[in-house]
Scaffold this motif. Structure first.
Motif, PDB file in Angstrom:
ATOM      1  N   SER A   1      -2.169   8.865  -1.727  1.00 20.46           N
ATOM      2  CA  SER A   1      -1.158   9.777  -1.716  1.00 20.46           C
ATOM      3  C   SER A   1      -0.663   9.708  -0.465  1.00 20.46           C
ATOM      4  O   SER A   1       0.781   9.747  -0.119  1.00 20.46           O
ATOM      5  CB  SER A   1      -1.664  11.354  -1.991  1.00 20.46           C
ATOM      6  OG  SER A   1      -2.676  11.689  -1.114  1.00 20.46           O
TER       7      SER A   1
ATOM      8  N   ASP B   1       5.723  10.045  -0.516  1.00 12.87           N
ATOM      9  CA  ASP B   1       5.083  11.145  -0.052  1.00 12.87           C
ATOM     10  C   ASP B   1       5.731  11.652   1.461  1.00 12.87           C
ATOM     11  O   ASP B   1       5.863  13.031   1.375  1.00 12.87           O
ATOM     12  CB  ASP B   1       3.667  11.081   0.451  1.00 12.87           C
ATOM     13  CG  ASP B   1       3.047  12.186   1.024  1.00 12.87           C
ATOM     14  OD1 ASP B   1       2.906  13.112   0.098  1.00 12.87           O
ATOM     15  OD2 ASP B   1       2.545  12.299   1.917  1.00 12.87           O
TER      16      ASP B   1
ATOM     17  N   ARG C   1       1.580   6.618   0.778  1.00 16.60           N
ATOM     18  CA  ARG C   1       2.821   6.254   0.013  1.00 16.60           C
ATOM     19  C   ARG C   1       4.152   6.690   0.763  1.00 16.60           C
ATOM     20  O   ARG C   1       4.216   7.768   1.052  1.00 16.60           O
ATOM     21  CB  ARG C   1       2.711   7.000  -1.466  1.00 16.60           C
ATOM     22  CG  ARG C   1       1.681   6.253  -2.221  1.00 16.60           C
ATOM     23  CD  ARG C   1       1.658   6.585  -3.524  1.00 16.60           C
ATOM     24  NE  ARG C   1       0.499   5.920  -4.360  1.00 16.60           N
ATOM     25  CZ  ARG C   1       0.531   5.958  -5.678  1.00 16.60           C
ATOM     26  NH1 ARG C   1       1.536   6.365  -6.456  1.00 16.60           N
ATOM     27  NH2 ARG C   1      -0.658   5.403  -6.331  1.00 16.60           N
TER      28      ARG C   1
ATOM     29  N   TRP D   1       0.862  -1.079  -0.089  1.00 19.10           N
ATOM     30  CA  TRP D   1      -0.195  -0.036   0.001  1.00 19.10           C
ATOM     31  C   TRP D   1       0.955   1.215  -0.107  1.00 19.10           C
ATOM     32  O   TRP D   1       0.411   2.270  -0.502  1.00 19.10           O
ATOM     33  CB  TRP D   1      -1.063  -0.043   1.255  1.00 19.10           C
ATOM     34  CG  TRP D   1      -2.245   0.998   1.090  1.00 19.10           C
ATOM     35  CD1 TRP D   1      -2.384   2.045   1.844  1.00 19.10           C
ATOM     36  CD2 TRP D   1      -3.232   0.943   0.028  1.00 19.10           C
ATOM     37  NE1 TRP D   1      -3.507   2.583   1.351  1.00 19.10           N
ATOM     38  CE2 TRP D   1      -4.014   1.961   0.389  1.00 19.10           C
ATOM     39  CE3 TRP D   1      -3.396   0.116  -0.941  1.00 19.10           C
ATOM     40  CZ2 TRP D   1      -5.057   2.191  -0.464  1.00 19.10           C
ATOM     41  CZ3 TRP D   1      -4.573   0.215  -1.707  1.00 19.10           C
ATOM     42  CH2 TRP D   1      -5.309   1.394  -1.551  1.00 19.10           C
ATOM     43  N   GLY D   2       2.000   1.228   0.628  1.00 15.12           N
ATOM     44  CA  GLY D   2       3.057   2.328   0.572  1.00 15.12           C
ATOM     45  C   GLY D   2       3.589   2.596  -0.989  1.00 15.12           C
ATOM     46  O   GLY D   2       4.172   3.644  -0.998  1.00 15.12           O
ATOM     47  N   LEU D   3       3.360   1.704  -1.948  1.00 15.91           N
ATOM     48  CA  LEU D   3       3.585   1.684  -3.094  1.00 15.91           C
ATOM     49  C   LEU D   3       2.506   2.287  -4.187  1.00 15.91           C
ATOM     50  O   LEU D   3       2.822   3.148  -5.085  1.00 15.91           O
ATOM     51  CB  LEU D   3       4.465   0.628  -3.730  1.00 15.91           C
ATOM     52  CG  LEU D   3       5.631   0.095  -2.994  1.00 15.91           C
ATOM     53  CD1 LEU D   3       6.095  -1.183  -3.521  1.00 15.91           C
ATOM     54  CD2 LEU D   3       6.847   1.408  -2.885  1.00 15.91           C
TER      55      LEU D   3
END
Length: 220
Positions: free
Chosen positions: A65, A71, A68, A59-61
């Motif tokens: 926004s 961010d 990520r 989910w971090g990829l």
């Protein structure tokens, strides 16, 4: 000059919030099941932690926004700028908080990863990847597994301290947005950019498949 009026905007999506609060629940549960020698349940909690961590990494990829890593993982210059008060007002993790989150996730991954090879004192309960190492190596990994938990506790204490600092000194509540997903921000601040729900389903499927493969002993 009067400051711009604040409005409530989207900050955190539901996958980030669910992961966050499940971590809050599962970490003390993992400690308790280990202390009570409930190793079958300790393994189940650990596997759920693994699933959540893999999901959060994916989910971090591909997530919204503010979820990520791109961010909120900034370079040393951005961190220094934030510490000096020159970082612009925006939603999500600040540069310092972003690295705090990364440290927490990293130490949790180490904790779960060590647990996959660990064993109990009698050698009767063990992680699903224990068969890849010798008994002596598994004992050493188990000791590291126990020691690393203290590092995790220290990072959690820092995390809680930061939340209290923001609440008491800076008068900024960080807990409510993590519950509701929304918070106050200036009208000029851009809200969270959402992504399609199919991405969350894809991330969950991949995390579930990986955790299931590990639980089965990582057969080739």
């Amino acid at each position: 000059m009067a400051s711009a009026p604040a409005n409530r905007i989207a900050i955190w999506d539901w996958p980030v919030r669910i992961c966050h609060w499940l971590f809050v629940l599962l970490i003390p549960l993992a400690w308790w099941t280990a202390e009570e020698h409930m190793f079958d349940w300790h393994l189940r909690v650990g596997m759920l932690m693994l699933l959540l961590l893999v999901f959060r990494l994916i989910w971090g990829l591909i997530g919204s926004s503010t979820a990520r890593f791109a961010d909120f993982l900034k370079g040393p210059g951005s961190v220094l700028r934030y510490v000096r008060g020159g970082w612009p007002r925006r939603i999500g993790h600040n540069p310092l908080g972003g690295w705090s989150v990364a440290a927490l996730l990293g130490v949790m991954m180490i904790q779960v990863g060590l647990g996959l090879f660990a064993t109990d004192d009698d050698g009767l309960s063990y992680g699903p990847l224990n068969h890849f190492v010798s008994y002596e190596t598994a004992e050493q990994i188990t000791e590291l597994h126990e020691a690393n938990f203290n590092i995790l506790l220290a990072l959690i204490a820092v995390h809680i301290g930061a939340i209290l600092f923001y609440a008491l000194v800076k008068r900024e509540g960080l807990v409510r947005p993590m519950l509701t997903g929304r918070g106050e921000a200036a009208a000029s601040v851009e809200p969270m950019r959402r992504v399609g729900k199919w991405r969350a389903l894809l991330a969950l499927f991949l995390a579930w498949a990986f955790a299931g493969w590990i639980f089965a002993g990582a057969p080739l």
